[in-house]
Design a protein around this motif. Structure first.
Motif, PDB file in Angstrom:
ATOM      1  N   PRO A 103     109.072  73.549 116.614  1.00  0.00           N
ATOM      2  CA  PRO A 103     107.617  72.562 115.629  1.00  0.00           C
ATOM      3  C   PRO A 103     107.062  73.466 114.304  1.00  0.00           C
ATOM      4  O   PRO A 103     107.686  74.483 113.752  1.00  0.00           O
ATOM      5  CB  PRO A 103     107.000  72.644 116.764  1.00  0.00           C
ATOM      6  CG  PRO A 103     106.893  74.500 116.988  1.00  0.00           C
ATOM      7  CD  PRO A 103     108.092  74.559 117.213  1.00  0.00           C
ATOM      8  N   GLU A 104     105.946  72.510 113.490  1.00  0.00           N
ATOM      9  CA  GLU A 104     105.531  72.693 112.147  1.00  0.00           C
ATOM     10  C   GLU A 104     104.162  72.870 112.268  1.00  0.00           C
ATOM     11  O   GLU A 104     104.484  71.260 112.153  1.00  0.00           O
ATOM     12  CB  GLU A 104     106.384  72.032 110.945  1.00  0.00           C
ATOM     13  CG  GLU A 104     107.959  73.313 110.428  1.00  0.00           C
ATOM     14  CD  GLU A 104     108.314  72.796 109.323  1.00  0.00           C
ATOM     15  OE1 GLU A 104     107.486  72.083 108.504  1.00  0.00           O
ATOM     16  OE2 GLU A 104     109.263  73.116 109.001  1.00  0.00           O
ATOM     17  N   MET A 105     103.360  73.438 112.502  1.00  0.00           N
ATOM     18  CA  MET A 105     102.295  72.846 112.140  1.00  0.00           C
ATOM     19  C   MET A 105     101.684  73.705 110.848  1.00  0.00           C
ATOM     20  O   MET A 105     101.429  74.987 110.331  1.00  0.00           O
ATOM     21  CB  MET A 105     101.351  73.594 113.104  1.00  0.00           C
ATOM     22  CG  MET A 105      99.262  73.203 113.585  1.00  0.00           C
ATOM     23  SD  MET A 105      98.347  74.088 114.540  1.00  0.00           S
ATOM     24  CE  MET A 105      99.751  72.620 115.877  1.00  0.00           C
ATOM     25  N   ARG A 106     101.492  72.732 109.922  1.00  0.00           N
ATOM     26  CA  ARG A 106     101.084  73.125 108.638  1.00  0.00           C
ATOM     27  C   ARG A 106      99.738  73.623 108.431  1.00  0.00           C
ATOM     28  O   ARG A 106      98.489  72.819 109.371  1.00  0.00           O
ATOM     29  CB  ARG A 106     101.393  72.311 107.169  1.00  0.00           C
ATOM     30  CG  ARG A 106     103.124  72.182 107.275  1.00  0.00           C
ATOM     31  CD  ARG A 106     103.541  71.033 106.709  1.00  0.00           C
ATOM     32  NE  ARG A 106     105.030  70.929 106.451  1.00  0.00           N
ATOM     33  CZ  ARG A 106     106.367  71.875 105.806  1.00  0.00           C
ATOM     34  NH1 ARG A 106     105.817  72.918 105.072  1.00  0.00           N
ATOM     35  NH2 ARG A 106     107.078  71.661 105.826  1.00  0.00           N
ATOM     36  N   ALA A 107      98.948  74.839 107.422  1.00  0.00           N
ATOM     37  CA  ALA A 107      97.927  75.069 106.798  1.00  0.00           C
ATOM     38  C   ALA A 107      97.505  74.249 105.449  1.00  0.00           C
ATOM     39  O   ALA A 107      98.627  75.471 104.764  1.00  0.00           O
ATOM     40  CB  ALA A 107      97.331  76.616 106.957  1.00  0.00           C
ATOM     41  N   ARG A 108      97.115  73.577 104.982  1.00  0.00           N
ATOM     42  CA  ARG A 108      96.877  73.539 103.775  1.00  0.00           C
ATOM     43  C   ARG A 108      95.441  74.161 102.785  1.00  0.00           C
ATOM     44  O   ARG A 108      94.674  74.036 103.640  1.00  0.00           O
ATOM     45  CB  ARG A 108      96.953  72.539 103.303  1.00  0.00           C
ATOM     46  CG  ARG A 108      98.168  71.626 104.016  1.00  0.00           C
ATOM     47  CD  ARG A 108      98.681  70.239 104.299  1.00  0.00           C
ATOM     48  NE  ARG A 108      99.861  69.502 104.162  1.00  0.00           N
ATOM     49  CZ  ARG A 108      99.594  69.466 105.634  1.00  0.00           C
ATOM     50  NH1 ARG A 108      99.028  69.707 106.381  1.00  0.00           N
ATOM     51  NH2 ARG A 108     101.264  68.362 105.738  1.00  0.00           N
TER      52      ARG A 108
END
Length: 473
Positions: A103-108
Motif C-alpha cells: 500500500p501507499e498512504m501519502r502525507a502531503r
C-alpha cells in the motif's frame, strides 16, 4: 588454385599496390566503424532510457489508483469507499497471479525538519515492508521497516539520500565521508521519528558521470544571497524517478494512519483510504490475466463500483522501443550509404586491376585456367580487401567510441555489441561480393557485343607467344 593460394595471392596484390588498396579500403573502414559506433551509441542511449523504467519497478509493477466513479454509477457514490486495507488482503488471498502487494498512504504538505533545516520536498509514504522489492529499493545502511514496526505503529522511518543531504549535510560538499544518520531523530509534521535505515543513492549513469566529473572541477563561488538553484541542480536533478526515490521517506502504514490520517478527512474524521496499491505480477506475459484477476477481486470488495483504475508502464516501454528503432534506422541508413560508397571504390579499383592484368589473364587462359577460376581469384581478392577493411573498421570504431566518451564525459556510455560487429563485417563482405560481380559483368559485356577486340587481341598474342616458345624448343 586452392583457397589458401588464392588468399595469399590476394594479400600479395594488396601489398604490391599499398596506396591504392588503402584508398579502396577507406570507404569500408569508415562505413564499418560508423555502423558499429552508431550501434554502440544507440545501445548506450537505450540503456539510459530503460534505467528509469527499471528503477520505478519495471513492467511487472502495476499501480492501482482511485478514479472518479463512472457516470452510470454516480447514484452509488455514497457507497464508494475507495482503496482500503481490505483490498490488500483480498488481492493477496484471491489473485494468485499477483505475487506481491504494497500500500501507499501519502502525507502531503508536511514539513520534515532537523535542527533548523527543512527539506524542500519529501515523498512521505506509509507502507509495508514489501514496498522494498516492488519499488526496487535497496537499503544501504540500517534496515527496512518491518511488521513489528507496523503492528505497534512505531515512529521509525527509512530515508533517501536527498533527505539525508538536506537535513544532515551533503557528504560530498562537506567533505565528511560518510554521513550515516542511523539512530538520529528527525521531525515529520512535528512528530519525532527515528531513522532506522537509509536507501542507497539512485541515479542514472548520466547523473553519476556528471557528479564524478564535477568532483574534478574547481567549485564555482556563488555570488549573491544563498538560494536553491531548482530541480536541475546536483543531487536533485536527473530523471524524476531517481529524484523521487532519493527524496522518499518510508514509515509504517499504521503509523501514517494514526499520526497523520486519523483526523484529516472531511469534518476531521479519520481517512483510512489508500492513495495507491502497488502490485507485482508473475510475468509480463501474464499481464492481461493478472489485471483481470485483480479487477474481479476489487469489483467484489467495492460492491460493483468501479472507482479504481490500473496504471502500467507499457506506454513508457513502447515509447522507448519506438525512439530506439528510429535512432537505429536513421544511423543505419547513414552507415549503409558509407559502406555502399566503399563498395563503389572496390568496384572501381578492381576494374582498374583487371585492365592492368589483361596479359596475365590471357596467359592463365592459355595454360588452361577456366573463366570461373579466374573470376573466383578476383572475387577472393576483393573479399580480402573488404574483410580487411571491415576488421580495420571494427578497430577504428573503438577509437571513435573513446573519442565520443572524451568529448562528452557525462553522456551514457556507448556499448559495442558483438552482434553489431558481426553485422558490419557481414554487410561489408556482401558489399564486396555484389560490387565485384558488378565489375565482372561490366568487364564481360563488351565480349558479348564484340566491342572489346583489343582484349581478345592481347589474349591471342599471349597464346601465340607461348606456342612460339614451345615451338622453339
Amino acid at each position: 588454385m586452392n583457397l589458401l593460394n588464392a588468399i595469399t595471392v590476394g594479400f600479395k596484390e594488396i601489398w604490391a599496390h599499398k596506396f591504392r588498396s588503402i584508398l579502396t579500403m577507406l570507404g569500408i573502414i569508415l562505413g564499418v566503424s560508423s555502423l558499429v559506433a552508431m550501434t554502440a551509441l544507440v545501445k548506450g542511449m537505450e540503456n539510459g532510457m530503460r534505467e528509469a523504467l527499471i528503477a520505478i519497478g519495471g513492467l511487472e509493477k502495476v499501480r492501482i489508483e482511485m478514479q472518479d466513479i463512472p457516470t452510470e454509477q454516480q447514484h452509488l457514490a455514497d457507497q464508494a469507499v475507495g482503496l482500503t486495507v481490505h483490498d490488500l488482503y483480498a488481492l493477496k488471498a484471491s489473485a494468485p497471479l499477483i505475487t506481491q502487494v504494497a500500500p501507499e498512504m501519502r502525507a502531503r504538505n508536511i514539513r520534515v525538519t532537523k535542527g533548523g533545516k527543512t527539506t524542500e520536498w519529501a515523498n512521505i509514504i506509509g507502507t509495508w515492508p514489501s514496498s522494498l522489492d516492488i519499488n526496487q529499493h535497496v537499503i544501504d545502511h540500517g534496515r527496512m521497516i518491518n511488521e513489528v514496526d507496523d503492528d505497534y505503529a512505531r515512529n521509525v522511518c527509512v530515508i533517501g539520500t536527498n533527505i539525508r543531504d538536506q537535513l544532515f549535510g551533503d557528504e560530498e560538499e562537506s567533505g565528511r565521508l560518510p554521513i550515516i544518520p542511523i539512530g538520529d531523530t528527525i521531525s515529520i509534521g512535528g512528530e519525532p521519528f527515528t531513522v532506522v535505515g537509509m536507501f542507497e543513492r539512485y541515479e542514472s549513469e548520466t547523473e553519476r558521470k556528471r557528479r564524478e566529473f564535477e568532483r574534478t572541477q574547481p567549485k564555482a563561488q556563488q555570488s549573491g544571497p544563498a538560494r536553491s538553484r531548482g530541480w536541475g541542480g546536483r543531487g536533485r536533478g536527473g530523471d524524476f524517478v531517481f529524484r523521487m526515490k532519493n527524496s522518499t521517506i518510508y514509515m509504517p502504514l499504521n503509523t501514517m494512519y494514526l499520526k497523520f490520517k486519523s483526523a484529516v478527512g472531511t469534518n476531521s474524521l479519520p481517512d483510512p483510504r489508500l492513495d495507491v496499491i502497488n502490485v507485482r505480477i508473475a510475468g509480463i506475459d501474464q499481464l492481461e490475466s493478472s489485471l483481470q484477476q485483480a479487477r474481479n477481486v476489487l469489483m467484489h470488495t467495492h460492491k460493483g463500483i468501479e472507482d479504481f483504475s490500473f496504471m502500467t508502464q507499457e506506454d513508457w516501454s513502447k515509447n522507448i522501443t519506438t525512439a530506439i528503432s528510429n535512432a537505429r534506422l536513421s544511423g543505419g541508413i547513414i552507415a549503409i550509404i558509407s559502406l555502399l560508397v566503399g563498395g563503389i571504390g572496390i568496384m572501381n579499383i578492381m576494374l582498374a586491376s583487371i585492365n592492368e592484368r589483361i596479359r596475365e589473364i590471357g596467359i592463365c587462359k592459355a595454360v588452361g585456367a577456366t573463366g570461373p577460376s579466374i573470376f573466383i581469384q578476383v572475387l577472393i581478392e576483393s573479399m580480402v580487401i573488404a574483410l580487411l577493411g571491415a576488421a580495420l573498421g571494427v578497430l577504428a570504431s573503438y577509437g571513435f567510441v573513446r573519442v565520443l566518451e572524451l568529448v562528452s564525459p557525462t553522456a551514457n556510455a556507448p556499448v559495442i555489441t558483438p552482434a553489431a560487429m558481426m553485422l558490419a563485417v557481414a554487410f561489408s563482405a556482401l558489399v564486396g561480393v555484389i560490387f565485384i560481380i558488378t565489375s565482372a559483368v561490366y568487364w564481360a559485356l563488351p565480349y558479348f557485343f564484340h566491342l572489346h577486340l583489343d582484349y581478345a587481341g592481347v589474349t591471342m598474342l599471349a597464346i601465340l607467344g607461348i606456342v612460339a616458345r614451345f615451338a622453339g624448343r
